[in-house]
Structure formats: C-alpha cells, structure tokens
Design an enzyme around this catalytic site. Sequence first.
Site, mmCIF file in Angstrom:
data_model
loop_
_atom_site.group_PDB
_atom_site.id
_atom_site.type_symbol
_atom_site.label_atom_id
_atom_site.label_comp_id
_atom_site.label_asym_id
_atom_site.label_seq_id
_atom_site.Cartn_x
_atom_site.Cartn_y
_atom_site.Cartn_z
ATOM 1 N N ASN A 85 0.867 -1.172 0.000
ATOM 2 C CA ASN A 85 0.000 0.000 0.000
ATOM 3 C C ASN A 85 0.903 1.220 0.000
ATOM 4 O OD1 ASN A 85 -2.342 -1.599 0.178
ATOM 5 N ND2 ASN A 85 -2.113 -1.770 2.400
ATOM 6 N N HIS A 98 6.705 -1.819 3.244
ATOM 7 C CA HIS A 98 6.492 -3.238 3.557
ATOM 8 C C HIS A 98 5.670 -3.889 2.460
ATOM 9 C CE1 HIS A 98 3.415 -0.764 5.544
ATOM 10 N NE2 HIS A 98 2.550 -1.736 5.281
HETATM 11 P P1 5GP Z 1 -0.362 -0.830 5.937
HETATM 12 O O1 5GP Z 1 -1.752 -0.480 6.395
HETATM 13 O O2 5GP Z 1 0.601 0.311 6.251
HETATM 14 O O3 5GP Z 1 -0.262 -1.296 4.527
HETATM 15 O O4 5GP Z 1 0.082 -2.084 6.788
HETATM 16 C C1 5GP Z 1 0.554 -1.972 8.086
HETATM 17 C C2 5GP Z 1 0.333 -3.298 8.730
HETATM 18 O O5 5GP Z 1 1.072 -3.331 9.931
HETATM 19 C C3 5GP Z 1 -1.119 -3.589 9.095
HETATM 20 O O6 5GP Z 1 -1.580 -4.740 8.416
HETATM 21 C C4 5GP Z 1 -1.094 -3.756 10.610
HETATM 22 O O7 5GP Z 1 -1.948 -4.762 11.066
HETATM 23 C C5 5GP Z 1 0.370 -4.087 10.875
HETATM 24 N N1 5GP Z 1 0.829 -3.657 12.178
HETATM 25 C C6 5GP Z 1 0.604 -2.452 12.779
HETATM 26 N N2 5GP Z 1 1.202 -2.414 13.976
HETATM 27 C C7 5GP Z 1 1.829 -3.614 14.140
HETATM 28 C C8 5GP Z 1 2.632 -4.147 15.202
HETATM 29 O O8 5GP Z 1 2.908 -3.535 16.226
HETATM 30 N N3 5GP Z 1 3.100 -5.414 15.018
HETATM 31 C C9 5GP Z 1 2.837 -6.136 13.881
HETATM 32 N N4 5GP Z 1 3.340 -7.366 13.823
HETATM 33 N N5 5GP Z 1 2.087 -5.646 12.864
HETATM 34 C C10 5GP Z 1 1.589 -4.400 13.002
#
Ligand code: 5GP
Length: 112
Positions: A85, A98
Amino acid sequence: METLFTKIINKEIPADIIFEDDLSLVFKDINPQAPTHLLIIPKKPIPKLSDASEEDKELLGHLMWVAGEVARDLGLDETFRLVTNNGAKAGQSVFHLHLHLLSGRPLQWPPG
Ligand code: 5GP
C-alpha cells in the site's frame, strides 16, 4: 522518521519473526487478513515504495526474493499474494515500506 517497524527491527517491541537477514525482516502481521499474513520489510527505513531511489533497486529485488523464499519454506503451495500500500489513500498506515504476503484463503480480484 522512526516508525514502530524500526522498533521491531531493533527488537524494542516484540514481533513473531519468521525470517531475518542483513537487509530484511519478515514477521507476522498483528491483525491478520488471511490465515497467513506476513510483512516483509527492509531494515532501511524507506517510507514507501515511491520514496525508493535508484540505489535501492537491489534492495527492492531482495525483498521480492525473500518473499518467494519464505513462501517456499512455509509450503504455501505457490498460492499467495504480495501487496504494498503506497500512501494513506491506498491504505498505508505504517510509513516504513512493507510487502504484505497473504495466503491460506481464496483471494478476490480486484482487491478493494
Ligand atoms: P499498511 O496499512 O501500512 O499497509 O500495513 C501496516 C500493517 O502493519 C497492518 O496490516 C497492521 O496490522 C500491521 N501492524 C501495525 N502495527 C503492528 C505491530 O505492532 N506489530 C505487527 N506485527 N504488525 C503491526
């Protein structure tokens, strides 16, 4: 700017780490959207894909290679999806580049 993924890289907060090398880290997403939901990140804090520079080309390729290796190691039956994303309007919430690796359930197309 430091994000919580930097804290995970530095082992300042816990994560379920699946793979680690000099350049990358793979750990389970805390809020999984599929039976297997992993995050593949560079240790270098690039905020998002569109912020990567030409010098990051090899690193970006490495992340893709790691994704394939981990999928093979976990026996995901060659069925998984990789997503990044890019930007808040695309659903990005953590501004440390990521790849999401999703597997273990039927995946719809197009994604929402
Ligand atoms: P984005 O929304 O930026 O594409 O993805 C971020 C991801 O990081 C989300 O799917 C969310 O669940 C994950 N995430 C957020 N905080 C943490 C955390 O403290 N530990 C882990 N393992 N994942 C996290």
